[in-house]
Design a protein around this motif. Structure first.
Motif, short mmCIF file in Angstrom:
data_model
loop_
_atom_site.label_atom_id
_atom_site.label_comp_id
_atom_site.label_asym_id
_atom_site.label_seq_id
_atom_site.Cartn_x
_atom_site.Cartn_y
_atom_site.Cartn_z
N VAL A 119 -9.08 -1.84 7.56
CA VAL A 119 -7.80 -1.44 8.14
C VAL A 119 -6.79 -2.59 8.01
N ALA A 120 -7.23 -3.82 8.28
CA ALA A 120 -6.34 -4.97 8.18
C ALA A 120 -5.78 -5.11 6.76
N HIS A 121 -6.64 -4.96 5.77
CA HIS A 121 -6.19 -5.09 4.38
C HIS A 121 -5.28 -3.94 3.96
N GLY A 122 -5.64 -2.73 4.36
CA GLY A 122 -4.78 -1.58 4.04
C GLY A 122 -3.45 -1.66 4.76
N TRP A 123 -3.47 -2.04 6.03
CA TRP A 123 -2.25 -2.17 6.82
C TRP A 123 -1.33 -3.23 6.20
N GLN A 124 -1.94 -4.33 5.76
CA GLN A 124 -1.18 -5.41 5.11
C GLN A 124 -0.47 -4.89 3.86
N LYS A 125 -1.17 -4.08 3.09
CA LYS A 125 -0.57 -3.53 1.86
C LYS A 125 0.61 -2.62 2.18
N PHE A 126 0.52 -1.86 3.26
CA PHE A 126 1.61 -0.95 3.62
C PHE A 126 2.76 -1.66 4.31
N THR A 127 2.47 -2.60 5.22
CA THR A 127 3.52 -3.13 6.08
C THR A 127 4.01 -4.52 5.70
N GLU A 128 3.12 -5.43 5.38
CA GLU A 128 3.54 -6.80 5.08
C GLU A 128 4.09 -6.91 3.66
N TRP A 129 3.34 -6.35 2.70
CA TRP A 129 3.76 -6.43 1.30
C TRP A 129 4.56 -5.20 0.89
N GLY A 130 4.26 -4.08 1.51
CA GLY A 130 4.86 -2.81 1.10
C GLY A 130 4.20 -2.34 -0.20
N ILE A 131 4.32 -1.08 -0.46
CA ILE A 131 3.72 -0.54 -1.69
C ILE A 131 4.39 -1.15 -2.91
N THR A 132 5.69 -1.44 -2.81
CA THR A 132 6.39 -2.06 -3.94
C THR A 132 5.83 -3.44 -4.23
N GLY A 133 5.62 -4.24 -3.19
CA GLY A 133 5.05 -5.58 -3.38
C GLY A 133 3.61 -5.53 -3.85
N THR A 134 2.85 -4.58 -3.30
CA THR A 134 1.46 -4.42 -3.72
C THR A 134 1.41 -4.00 -5.18
N THR A 135 2.32 -3.11 -5.58
CA THR A 135 2.40 -2.67 -6.98
C THR A 135 2.71 -3.86 -7.89
N ALA A 136 3.66 -4.67 -7.49
CA ALA A 136 4.02 -5.85 -8.31
C ALA A 136 2.84 -6.80 -8.43
N SER A 137 2.12 -7.00 -7.34
CA SER A 137 0.94 -7.86 -7.35
C SER A 137 -0.14 -7.29 -8.27
N PHE A 138 -0.37 -5.98 -8.18
CA PHE A 138 -1.37 -5.33 -9.03
C PHE A 138 -0.97 -5.44 -10.50
N GLU A 139 0.32 -5.28 -10.77
CA GLU A 139 0.80 -5.39 -12.15
C GLU A 139 0.56 -6.80 -12.69
N GLU A 140 0.86 -7.80 -11.87
CA GLU A 140 0.66 -9.20 -12.27
C GLU A 140 -0.81 -9.51 -12.53
N MET A 141 -1.70 -8.85 -11.77
CA MET A 141 -3.14 -9.09 -11.93
C MET A 141 -3.76 -8.25 -13.05
N GLY A 142 -2.99 -7.35 -13.64
CA GLY A 142 -3.50 -6.55 -14.74
C GLY A 142 -4.25 -5.31 -14.32
N VAL A 143 -4.04 -4.86 -13.09
CA VAL A 143 -4.69 -3.62 -12.62
C VAL A 143 -4.03 -2.45 -13.32
N PRO A 144 -4.82 -1.53 -13.87
CA PRO A 144 -4.24 -0.37 -14.57
C PRO A 144 -3.42 0.50 -13.61
N ALA A 145 -2.39 1.15 -14.17
CA ALA A 145 -1.53 2.07 -13.42
C ALA A 145 -1.15 1.49 -12.06
N PRO A 146 -0.45 0.36 -12.04
CA PRO A 146 -0.19 -0.34 -10.78
C PRO A 146 0.42 0.50 -9.65
N PRO A 147 1.42 1.35 -9.90
CA PRO A 147 1.96 2.12 -8.77
C PRO A 147 0.92 3.04 -8.13
N ALA A 148 0.17 3.75 -8.95
CA ALA A 148 -0.86 4.65 -8.42
C ALA A 148 -2.00 3.86 -7.82
#
Length: 155
Positions: free
Chosen positions: A34-63
């Motif tokens: 819950v802490a990690h999921g909550w952090q992705k939604f509230t602290e980083w936001g989905i936009t920030g999480t997407t940018a982080s995933f894109e930087e790390m090379g995770v496929p289909a970062p927005p999804a």
């Protein structure tokens, strides 16, 4: 305290210890998720999480960012409650497998170096709950109408 033919434990824990141990472990695992999921939604936001995933090379970062956030937050809540534990455990395990494969594996074991140890432990613990269930102190048990072995013997 005997074992069944399919029980491979040499020294099985007493039922109350096993049930409370499953509950405590499930709740702590759920809180971490819950802490990690909550952090992705509230602290980083989905936009920030997407940018982080894109930087790390995770496929289909927005999804991937949205799915990871939902699985961690929702899966954590479900594990805490012991509700739909098999599905929640499998989804979390698959999510953590993706984290290992796409992000953490090249960095070695230790989390301090962005290694895979934390996500592997979370994934494997979630898989264990998917395989063995949440225990009797859970909403799954209440919904399934499971009764304690002592009550079953008297029925």
């Amino acid at each position: 305290m005997s074992t069944t033919p399919t029980d491979s434990r040499l020294m099985p824990a007493p039922a109350p210890a096993r049930e409370w141990g499953l509950l405590i472990t499930r709740v702590i695992l759920g809180v971490v998720l819950v802490a990690h999921g909550w952090q992705k939604f509230t602290e980083w936001g989905i936009t920030g999480t997407t940018a982080s995933f894109e930087e790390m090379g995770v496929p289909a970062p927005p999804a991937s960012a949205l799915i990871a956030s939902i699985v961690e937050l929702g899966g954590g809540v479900l594990l805490i409650l012991g509700l739909f534990t098999t599905v929640a455990g499998l989804l979390v395990a698959l999510n953590m497998l993706g984290a290992v494969l796409f992000v953490h594996a090249p960095h070695g074991v230790f989390v301090a170096g962005n290694g895979w140890e934390l996500v592997a432990v979370i994934g494997l613990a979630s898989l264990v709950f998917a395989l063995v269930g949440p225990g009797r102190i859970s909403l799954d048990a209440v919904i399934a109408g499971r009764r304690s072995p002592a009550r079953t013997a008297r029925a």
